[in-house]
Design a protein around this motif. Structure first.
Motif, short mmCIF file in Angstrom:
data_model
loop_
_atom_site.label_atom_id
_atom_site.label_comp_id
_atom_site.label_asym_id
_atom_site.label_seq_id
_atom_site.Cartn_x
_atom_site.Cartn_y
_atom_site.Cartn_z
N SER A 73 30.81 18.91 47.47
CA SER A 73 30.17 19.75 46.45
C SER A 73 30.93 21.04 46.20
N THR A 74 32.15 21.14 46.73
CA THR A 74 32.88 22.41 46.71
C THR A 74 33.85 22.56 45.55
N LEU A 75 33.99 21.53 44.71
CA LEU A 75 34.90 21.64 43.56
C LEU A 75 34.16 22.37 42.45
N LEU A 76 34.11 23.69 42.60
CA LEU A 76 33.18 24.53 41.85
C LEU A 76 33.90 25.63 41.08
N VAL A 77 33.53 25.79 39.82
CA VAL A 77 33.94 26.93 39.01
C VAL A 77 32.69 27.77 38.77
N GLN A 78 32.72 29.02 39.24
CA GLN A 78 31.57 29.91 39.05
C GLN A 78 31.75 30.68 37.76
N GLY A 79 30.88 30.44 36.79
CA GLY A 79 31.02 31.09 35.50
C GLY A 79 30.54 32.53 35.50
N THR A 80 31.37 33.41 34.95
CA THR A 80 31.02 34.81 34.74
C THR A 80 31.64 35.25 33.42
N ALA A 81 31.32 36.46 33.01
CA ALA A 81 31.92 36.99 31.79
C ALA A 81 33.43 37.15 31.92
N GLY A 82 33.92 37.20 33.16
CA GLY A 82 35.35 37.39 33.38
C GLY A 82 36.08 36.13 33.82
N THR A 83 35.44 34.97 33.75
CA THR A 83 36.10 33.74 34.18
C THR A 83 37.27 33.44 33.24
N PRO A 84 38.51 33.32 33.77
CA PRO A 84 39.66 33.06 32.91
C PRO A 84 39.85 31.56 32.69
N GLU A 85 40.68 31.23 31.73
CA GLU A 85 40.98 29.84 31.44
C GLU A 85 41.61 29.13 32.64
N ARG A 115 27.72 31.74 30.62
CA ARG A 115 28.22 33.08 30.92
C ARG A 115 29.73 33.18 30.68
N ILE A 116 30.39 32.05 30.58
CA ILE A 116 31.84 32.02 30.37
C ILE A 116 32.13 32.29 28.89
N PRO A 117 33.14 33.10 28.56
CA PRO A 117 33.47 33.35 27.16
C PRO A 117 33.68 32.05 26.39
N ALA A 118 33.30 32.05 25.12
CA ALA A 118 33.30 30.82 24.32
C ALA A 118 34.67 30.16 24.25
N ASP A 119 35.76 30.97 24.12
CA ASP A 119 37.08 30.37 24.01
C ASP A 119 37.50 29.71 25.32
N VAL A 120 37.00 30.22 26.44
CA VAL A 120 37.31 29.61 27.74
C VAL A 120 36.47 28.34 27.93
N GLN A 121 35.20 28.39 27.50
CA GLN A 121 34.35 27.19 27.55
C GLN A 121 35.04 26.01 26.88
N ASP A 122 35.65 26.26 25.73
CA ASP A 122 36.21 25.17 24.93
C ASP A 122 37.44 24.54 25.57
N THR A 123 37.94 25.12 26.66
CA THR A 123 38.98 24.46 27.44
C THR A 123 38.51 23.10 27.93
N LEU A 124 37.19 22.95 28.09
CA LEU A 124 36.64 21.70 28.61
C LEU A 124 36.62 20.58 27.58
N ILE A 125 36.79 20.89 26.30
CA ILE A 125 36.63 19.86 25.28
C ILE A 125 37.61 18.71 25.47
N THR A 126 38.90 19.03 25.61
CA THR A 126 39.90 17.97 25.81
C THR A 126 39.67 17.22 27.11
N ILE A 127 39.30 17.96 28.16
CA ILE A 127 39.05 17.32 29.45
C ILE A 127 37.93 16.30 29.35
N LEU A 128 36.84 16.67 28.65
CA LEU A 128 35.67 15.80 28.59
C LEU A 128 35.81 14.69 27.55
N SER A 129 36.55 14.94 26.49
CA SER A 129 36.67 13.91 25.45
C SER A 129 37.84 12.96 25.71
#
Length: 373
Positions: A115-127, A171-185
Motif C-alpha cells: 500500500s506504499t506506492l503513494l502520491v500525497q496530493g497537496t497544492a505544491g505537488t509537482p508533476e 488538492r493537486i493543481p489542475a495541470d499536474v492532475q492531467d499528467t494522469l490522463i495519458t497514464i490512465l488512457s
C-alpha cells in the motif's frame, strides 16, 4: 447496542507507530490467501471475492475471523473491487472522514500486498511526483540515462503491475492532475528525455481519493474524470454503524498507545457519536428538535480522535475510565472551528438539547467548564 472489540496485543516498544495495512493485518491476509480458491486476476494476491471479504469481514471455513475494515454498504466495496479488475481507475469521493484513505490503503494491501506506492496530493505537488525525477549527480556526470532516472510511485506500479494510490487528487493543481490522463488512457508513461516510455504491465491500476468540501479544491477536468469510475463513500447510515466504526478504530489505536480498553468507554463513546450526528444533521436523534450545524464536517474520523484523546486523558490524568470531563474539550475543539459563529451554535445546542436530556447533566457541566476554561 453493545459493541464487542478485541484490541490487538500491545506491540513492542520499537514497533512502528502506524504499521502499513499489509503489516498490521498480515495474518488475516495470509489466512485469506490460503482459503481462497477462486480465480485471481493477473498479479493479484487474492481473488475479488477475498478482497471484498478482507474489507467487509467474515469467518473463513477454518474458523479464522476476518475483522471488518469498512462498515457500510457491501455493494460499494464490490463495485470498487471490480473496477480495479478492469482497465478503469477508481476514484473514491466523500466528505472528509468517510474512510477514503483507509479503504484505498486496504484495497492496495489486499490486492498486491503493498500500500506504499503513494502520491500525497497537496497544492505544491509537482508533476515529478506523479511521473519521475532525476538523480542529479548521475544526470550531471553522465547525462540522461535509465540509471539517472528516479521512478515515482506511479511509474513503479506500472512497471511492477501493482496498485498506485493518489491521495487528495483535487488538492493537486489542475495541470499536474492531467499528467494522469495519458497514464490512465494509454497505460504508458512517456520519458521524452530518453526517447523511451514505461508501459504498464497487467495488474497495474490506480486508486485516487478526493473530496469537494474543503477549501483549495481543484476541480477535475472532464477528460480526467472520464478515466475514473467514481464511487461515493457515504457517512455511516446509522448511529450503531458509526459507534461500531469508532469503537474498532479506537481499540486499534489504543493498543498501540497502551491506552485503557475501549470496553469501559461505550457510554461516553455513544454520547460523542450522538453529539456529532445531531450537529451534522441539524436535528436531534428523536427528530423533534432542529439544531444549527457548525462550519466543520464533524466526521467519524474526528469522533475517533476525540475518543482516543479522551482515553489518553483518562489514562494519564484520571482513573482510567472515560468520563465526560475527558471528552468535553475534544468535542469543543472539533465543533468550534470558527470561534465567532460556531461558539454560538455550540452554546445553543448545549442549552436547548444537552441541558434537559436525561442522564446528560454531568456531560453538560463538563462542556460548560471546558468552554469557560
Amino acid at each position: 447496542m453493545s459493541v464487542t472489540t478485541s484490541a490487538p496485543a500491545t506491540p513492542p516498544a520499537d514497533a512502528a507507530l502506524r504499521p502499513h495495512a499489509e503489516q498490521a493485518f498480515a495474518a488475516e491476509l495470509a489466512a485469506l490467501a490460503a482459503a481462497d480458491d477462486r480465480p485471481r486476476p493477473a498479479r493479484w494476491n487474492l481473488s475479488p471475492w477475498a478482497v471484498a471479504t478482507y474489507l467487509l469481514g467474515g469467518v473463513l471455513p477454518d474458523g479464522t475471523v476476518i475483522s471488518p475494515k469498512y462498515v457500510g454498504p457491501r455493494r460499494i466495496v464490490e463495485v470498487a473491487v471490480t473496477t480495479l479488475v478492469t482497465d478503469r481507475a477508481l476514484l473514491l469521493i466523500g466528505v472528509p472522514g468517510t474512510a477514503k484513505t483507509w479503504v484505498s490503503e486496504h484495497l492496495a494491501a489486499a490486492i498486491c500486498g503493498d500500500s506504499t506506492l503513494l502520491v500525497q496530493g497537496t497544492a505544491g505537488t509537482p508533476e515529478e511526483a506523479i511521473r519521475y525525477g532525476w538523480n542529479y549527480a548521475q544526470l550531471l556526470a553522465h547525462g540522461p540515462s535509465r540509471d539517472a532516472l528516479v521512478p515515482g510511485p506511479v511509474m513503479r506500479a506500472m512497471a511492477e503491475g501493482r496498485i498506485a494510490r493518489v491521495e487528495e487528487l483535487t488538492r493537486i493543481p489542475a495541470d499536474v492532475q492531467d499528467t494522469l490522463i495519458t497514464i490512465l488512457s494509454e497505460k504508458t508513461l512517456p520519458v521524452p528525455e530518453l526517447s523511451d516510455e514505461v508501459q504498464a504491465v497487467r495488474g497495474f491500476n490506480l486508486i485516487a481519493t478526493a473530496n469537494d468540501r474543503d477549501r483549495g479544491v481543484n476541480d477535475l477536468s472532464s477528460a480526467l474524470r472520464r478515466r475514473f469510475n467514481t464511487v461515493v463513500l457515504p457517512l455511516p447510515a446509522t448511529a450503531d454503524d458509526e459507534i461500531d466504526i469508532v469503537a474498532r478504530r479506537v481499540a486499534q489505536l489504543g493498543a498501540s498507545l497502551e491506552l485503557p480498553q475501549i470496553e469501559a468507554a461505550h457510554a461516553e463513546l455513544r454520547r460523542v457519536v450522538t453529539v456529532f450526528r445531531e450537529l451534522r444533521a441539524g436535528l436531534t436523534e428523536d427528530g423533534r428538535t432542529k439544531v444549527k450545524s457548525p462550519s466543520g464536517t464533524l466526521s467519524t474520523a474526528e469522533a475517533i480522535s476525540v475518543v482516543t484523546g479522551g482515553l489518553a486523558l483518562a489514562a494519564h490524568f484520571g482513573d482510567g475510565v472515560l468520563r465526560p470531563s475527558d471528552t468535553a474539550a475534544g468535542i469543543l475543539g472539533a465543533v468550534v472551528k470558527d470561534p465567532s459563529a460556531d461558539s454560538v451554535v455550540w452554546r445553543e445546542y448545549l442549552e436547548t438539547v444537552v441541558r434537559s436530556r436525561d442522564g446528560w447533566q454531568d456531560f453538560y457541566r463538563a462542556c460548560r467548564e471546558a468552554g469557560a476554561a
